[in-house]
Scaffold this motif. Structure first.
Motif, short mmCIF file in Angstrom:
data_model
loop_
_atom_site.label_atom_id
_atom_site.label_comp_id
_atom_site.label_asym_id
_atom_site.label_seq_id
_atom_site.Cartn_x
_atom_site.Cartn_y
_atom_site.Cartn_z
N THR A 80 23.20 39.65 -4.66
CA THR A 80 24.42 38.84 -4.72
C THR A 80 25.56 39.66 -5.30
O THR A 80 26.67 39.63 -4.81
N GLU A 81 25.21 40.42 -6.34
CA GLU A 81 26.25 41.27 -6.92
C GLU A 81 26.86 42.17 -5.87
O GLU A 81 28.05 42.35 -5.79
N PHE A 82 25.99 42.67 -5.04
CA PHE A 82 26.42 43.57 -4.01
C PHE A 82 27.53 42.97 -3.15
O PHE A 82 28.54 43.58 -2.88
N LEU A 83 27.28 41.67 -2.81
CA LEU A 83 28.27 40.99 -1.98
C LEU A 83 29.60 40.89 -2.70
O LEU A 83 30.66 40.89 -2.09
N LEU A 84 29.49 40.74 -4.03
CA LEU A 84 30.70 40.42 -4.77
C LEU A 84 31.49 41.66 -5.18
O LEU A 84 32.59 41.56 -5.68
N LEU A 85 30.90 42.82 -4.98
CA LEU A 85 31.61 44.03 -5.39
C LEU A 85 32.89 44.19 -4.62
O LEU A 85 32.93 44.05 -3.40
N GLU A 86 33.93 44.45 -5.37
CA GLU A 86 35.25 44.58 -4.78
C GLU A 86 35.24 45.58 -3.63
O GLU A 86 35.78 45.34 -2.55
N ASN A 87 34.53 46.65 -3.90
CA ASN A 87 34.45 47.72 -2.93
C ASN A 87 33.93 47.23 -1.57
O ASN A 87 34.44 47.57 -0.52
N ASN A 88 32.89 46.42 -1.67
CA ASN A 88 32.28 45.93 -0.44
C ASN A 88 33.17 44.94 0.30
O ASN A 88 33.22 44.93 1.52
N LEU A 89 33.84 44.09 -0.49
CA LEU A 89 34.78 43.17 0.13
C LEU A 89 35.86 43.94 0.88
O LEU A 89 36.20 43.65 2.01
N ARG A 90 36.32 44.98 0.20
CA ARG A 90 37.39 45.78 0.79
C ARG A 90 36.91 46.44 2.07
O ARG A 90 37.60 46.43 3.10
N LYS A 91 35.69 46.98 1.99
CA LYS A 91 35.13 47.62 3.19
C LYS A 91 34.97 46.62 4.33
O LYS A 91 35.27 46.91 5.48
N GLY A 92 34.50 45.44 3.93
CA GLY A 92 34.31 44.39 4.93
C GLY A 92 35.61 44.07 5.64
O GLY A 92 35.65 43.85 6.85
N LEU A 93 36.67 44.06 4.84
CA LEU A 93 37.98 43.75 5.38
C LEU A 93 38.43 44.85 6.34
O LEU A 93 38.88 44.59 7.45
N GLN A 94 38.22 46.09 5.89
CA GLN A 94 38.59 47.23 6.75
C GLN A 94 37.80 47.23 8.04
O GLN A 94 38.32 47.49 9.11
N LYS A 95 36.50 46.95 7.90
CA LYS A 95 35.63 47.02 9.07
C LYS A 95 35.68 45.75 9.90
O LYS A 95 34.88 45.57 10.81
N GLN A 96 36.62 44.88 9.52
CA GLN A 96 36.81 43.63 10.26
C GLN A 96 35.51 42.83 10.38
O GLN A 96 35.13 42.39 11.44
N GLU A 97 34.86 42.68 9.22
CA GLU A 97 33.62 41.91 9.22
C GLU A 97 33.86 40.42 9.02
O GLU A 97 32.94 39.63 9.02
N PHE A 98 35.13 40.06 8.80
CA PHE A 98 35.42 38.64 8.60
C PHE A 98 35.80 38.00 9.92
O PHE A 98 36.42 38.62 10.77
N VAL A 99 35.36 36.75 10.07
CA VAL A 99 35.72 36.00 11.29
C VAL A 99 36.11 34.59 10.88
O VAL A 99 35.76 34.14 9.78
N LEU A 100 36.82 33.92 11.75
CA LEU A 100 37.14 32.52 11.48
C LEU A 100 36.31 31.63 12.39
O LEU A 100 36.12 31.93 13.58
N TYR A 101 35.76 30.57 11.80
CA TYR A 101 35.12 29.51 12.57
C TYR A 101 36.11 28.35 12.58
O TYR A 101 36.98 28.26 11.72
N TYR A 102 35.96 27.46 13.57
CA TYR A 102 36.91 26.36 13.67
C TYR A 102 36.18 25.03 13.75
O TYR A 102 35.23 24.88 14.52
N GLN A 103 36.64 24.09 12.93
CA GLN A 103 36.01 22.77 12.97
C GLN A 103 37.04 21.73 13.42
O GLN A 103 38.10 21.59 12.83
N PRO A 104 36.71 21.01 14.50
CA PRO A 104 37.65 20.04 15.07
C PRO A 104 37.89 18.84 14.16
O PRO A 104 37.00 18.42 13.42
#
Ligand code: C2E
Ligand code: MG
Ligand code: MG
Length: 686
Positions: free
Chosen positions: A427-451
């Motif tokens: 869990t710590e791993f997920l929360l590391l700033e570094n990883n969040l930043r990498k995720g952002l750079q690598k476009q690992e975030f997506v949006l889901y949509y709920q009607p």
């Protein structure tokens, strides 16, 4: 002949009192003797017979005319014997065995005729019953065999010979054991049967026979012992039901329910069962068991380049190897697309689990020949041990999986035991700033949509954008696992900027495709709710060309309450731009109603926590009702989140709620699934 008795006297007594009807006629057919049974049958007294001519005694119906005819024949020396089945004049049916014969004197001179009739109703019924029983015996689909007291076969029916493929002659005089192979433990199933029949009247159970052609036939057998009147066992009757079809059906069902179709390996359900059983056994013996979680390395890439068909073949080849290596004690199950879980139900020492892991890695390192290709696929393994690493099966599997992820991170193609601090690290791993930043750079975030749906018209009146982290190792990670970390580290700013931008872009795309004309709702966290928000929103709208009123910003109630005056200003600016404003999670904070009136908001969102138990908990229902009427009074729209069933929906409709959102309508969906949802929804609701 005893002294003092005359033969005449004895016969007279016998005739008078026998149950058989007896009448004697002289050569002119005048009745000279009638006994009690005959009087009783005709319900007349002796005087009505004696001295009367036969033609007046017997009525002219079919049966009695026959008797009269027979009497006449007897007078010419003929004996007539026949059976009739007739209506009794007192009701019911009865059968008679009738005999009419000439009575000669000592010299052979004809004296007259003797009529006798014996009631054989019971006998006829018994014969009829026997005939029916025989028919059943011949035609039933159950195999039947009758054994003698010596336990040898005396009679079998056609179904029995069909079932076993032997002829009648081949079965007779044999003991049934001859057709029943011994069990794996060397025991003959019939031993138990005979034993049970010593003490009980009957026995039931499964016995598997061997057909003449060698095939096995499972049967459900009932066996009854048959005693004679003296209480001695005369026979045994066995009834055999063929279970082949049922067993085949059961096997098929089991295969579908408990096994993976592609590999034939046990699936998750069966694995769970086996782990539970193994845990129970381990407890009794104070032993240990191990769970080995295996994930193939880079399988997706292989699948994508080679195609699904070869990917499937590879999975089958891998599962064969795993079965070979794991041995017969272990359960190798398919857990996910390219994930396998091996259960070692009984180990004395964790070293046995690492030995297996080594073997698995070695076995996989040998290339597979798949189609024209030679492929090598490696795997990452994680091991958890019961009872050290958890006391329930979900926990054990999860921990093995965590260990597997640690293996991946350390370079793959290896294994690792679970350790306590791994969980924390993951869990710590997920929360590391570094990883969040990498995720952002690598476009690992997506949006889901709920009607979001209008309760009255059922029209789709909005979509809420909900962020997900599509993590290469952890899969889809929900926002509650990383949003607060993003807020703490300040990364929420770039992340939030991306969300607004992406949501506007998506909504514009839907509009251009003519799919949807409704605002898109974007969640804004407390940290974002500052001056930057205005410029950020303006930019997003400009960049994407989306009209401001197609964007809705969701701010939580607690965010607004942090700094009331600031909030009023901020909301005013946004409102001025034309953006819609909604208060999220409403009801969980402590709103000042006085301020609420001054916020330029459009909508309240009733928090999901009130909806969950709205039908059971009167307090929740009251709060939801109050929020809805509050919204009405302030002329705000109101939407209920987290509606999961029709009952909740109906209840909210009654409370006067305008709009709803929740799993009952749809879960949050990736953008590419929205068009299908919209067409589905339209067809269902128009
Ligand atoms: P929220 O804004 O209150 O979103 C509603 C949450 O309820 C969503 O969880 C949604 O998936 C879930 N939900 C909707 N209908 C149902 C239902 O019928 N049953 C159940 N059990 N759940 C339902 P999700 O997507 O995990 O989001 C959790 C929270 O994370 C959101 O709560 C929101 O506060 C926050 N969040 C999500 N996306 C973003 C974002 O892009 N930016 C910021 N700052 N926060 C976000
Ligand atoms: Mg929300
Ligand atoms: Mg909410």
């Amino acid at each position: 002949m005893p002294d003092g008795y005359s033969i005449h006297g004895l016969l007279d007594a016998l005739f008078r009192h026998t149950g058989e009807q007896v009448m004697v006629f002289d050569h002119e057919l005048i009745c000279r003797f009638v006994n009690k049974a005959a009087c009783d049958y005709k319900a007349l007294s002796e005087e009505n017979f004696l001295g009367y001519h036969a033609s007046t005694i017997f009525s002219p119906d079919r049966y009695e005319t026959a008797i009269y005819g027979a009497l006449q024949k007897a007078l010419s020396g003929e004996t007539v014997h026949y059976r009739i089945w007739r209506e009794h004049h007192l009701g019911g049916q009865c059968g008679f065995d009738v005999r009419v014969e000439p009575v000669p004197d000592r010299t052979g001179q004809l004296l007259g005729a003797l009529f006798s009739a014996r009631d054989i109703s019971e006998q006829i019924k018994a014969e009829e019953r026997a005939r029916l029983a025989m028919m059943m015996f011949e035609h039933t689909t159950e195999g039947l065999m009758m054994l003698g007291a010596d336990q040898r076969i005396q009679v079998v029916n056609p179904a029995f010979t069909t079932l076993l493929g032997y002829s009648v002659d081949e079965t007779l005089r044999n003991q049934p054991e001859m057709f029943v192979p011994s069990l794996a433990n060397g025991e003959q199933p019939y031993t138990e049967v005979w034993h049970a029949l010593e003490y009980n009247h009957s026995w039931q159970g499964e016995i598997t026979y061997r057909r003449r052609d060698g095939r096995q036939v499972p049967t459900w057998q009932t066996m009854v012992r048959v005693r004679d009147a003296a209480g001695d066992i005369k026979h045994y009757l066995a009834i055999l039901n063929d279970l082949t079809e049922r067993q085949r059906f059961e096997d098929q069902v089991e295969q579908l329910v408990y096994y993976d179709i592609l590999t034939g390996l046990p699936n998750r359900a069966l694995l769970s069962d086996r782990i539970s059983q193994a845990m129970a056994r381990t407890e009794r013996r104070n032993g240990q068991l191990a769970i080995v979680f295996l994930d193939l390395d880079r399988f997706k890439a292989i699948n994508n380049t080679l195609g699904n068909a070869l990917g499937d073949q590879l999975l089958r080849a891998v599962s064969d190897r795993l079965k070979q290596v794991a041995g017969s004690e272990a359960t190798v199950s398919r857990y996910g697309a390219d994930q396998f879980v091996i259960l070692l139900p009984q180990i004395n020492n964790p070293d046995q689990a690492s030995a297996l892991a080594h073997h698995v890695l070695d076995a996989l390192n040998v290339p597979h020949e798949i189609g024209e290709q030679t492929l090598t696929v490696t795997a990452s393994l994680g091991i958890s041990v019961y009872p050290d690493d958890g006391d329930n099966r979900e926990g054990l599997i999860q921990h093995a999986e965590t260990a597997m992820h640690a293996t991946k991170k350390a370079g793959r193609n290896n294994f690792r035991f679970y350790t306590q601090d791994m969980n924390q690290r993951s869990t710590e791993f997920l929360l590391l700033e570094n990883n969040l930043r990498k995720g952002l750079q690598k476009q690992e975030f997506v949006l889901y949509y709920q009607p979001q749906i209008d309760l009255k018209t059922r029209a789709v009146i909005g979509m809420e954008a909900l962020i997900r982290w599509q993590h290469p190792e952890f899969g889809i990670v929900p926002p509650n696992r990383f949003i607060s970390a993003a807020e703490e580290t300040g990364l929420i700013m770039p992340l939030g900027k991306w969300v607004i931008q992406e949501a506007c872009k998506q909504n514009k795309a839907w509009q251009q495709a003519g799919l949807l004309f409704a605002p898109i709702a974007v969640n804004v966290s407390a940290r974002q709710f500052g001056e930057q928000l205005e410029s950020l929103t303006r930019e997003a709208l400009q960049n994407t060309g989306l009209d401001a009123h197609w964007l809705e910003l969701e701010v939580t109630e607690s965010t607004l309450m942090e700094d009331l005056n600031e909030a009023i200003l901020m909301l005013g600016t946004l409102k001025h731009m034309g953006v819609h404003l909604a208060v999220d999670d409403f009801g969980t904070g402590y709103s000042s109603l006085a301020y609420l009136k001054r916020f330029p908001i459009d909508k309240l969102k009733v928090d999901r926590s009130f909806i969950i138990d709205i039908l059971e908990d009167p307090d929740d229902a009251a709060i939801a009702g109050a929020v809805i009427s509050l919204a009405k009074n302030l002329r705000l729209k109101v939407i209920a989140e987290g509606v999961e069933n029709a009952a909740q929906l109906d209840f909210l409709a009654e409370l006067g709620c305008d709009e709803i959102q929740g799993y009952w309508i749809a879960k949050p969906l990736p953008a590419d699934q929205i068009p299908l949802f919209l067409t589905d929804w339209c067809t269902r609701n128009t």
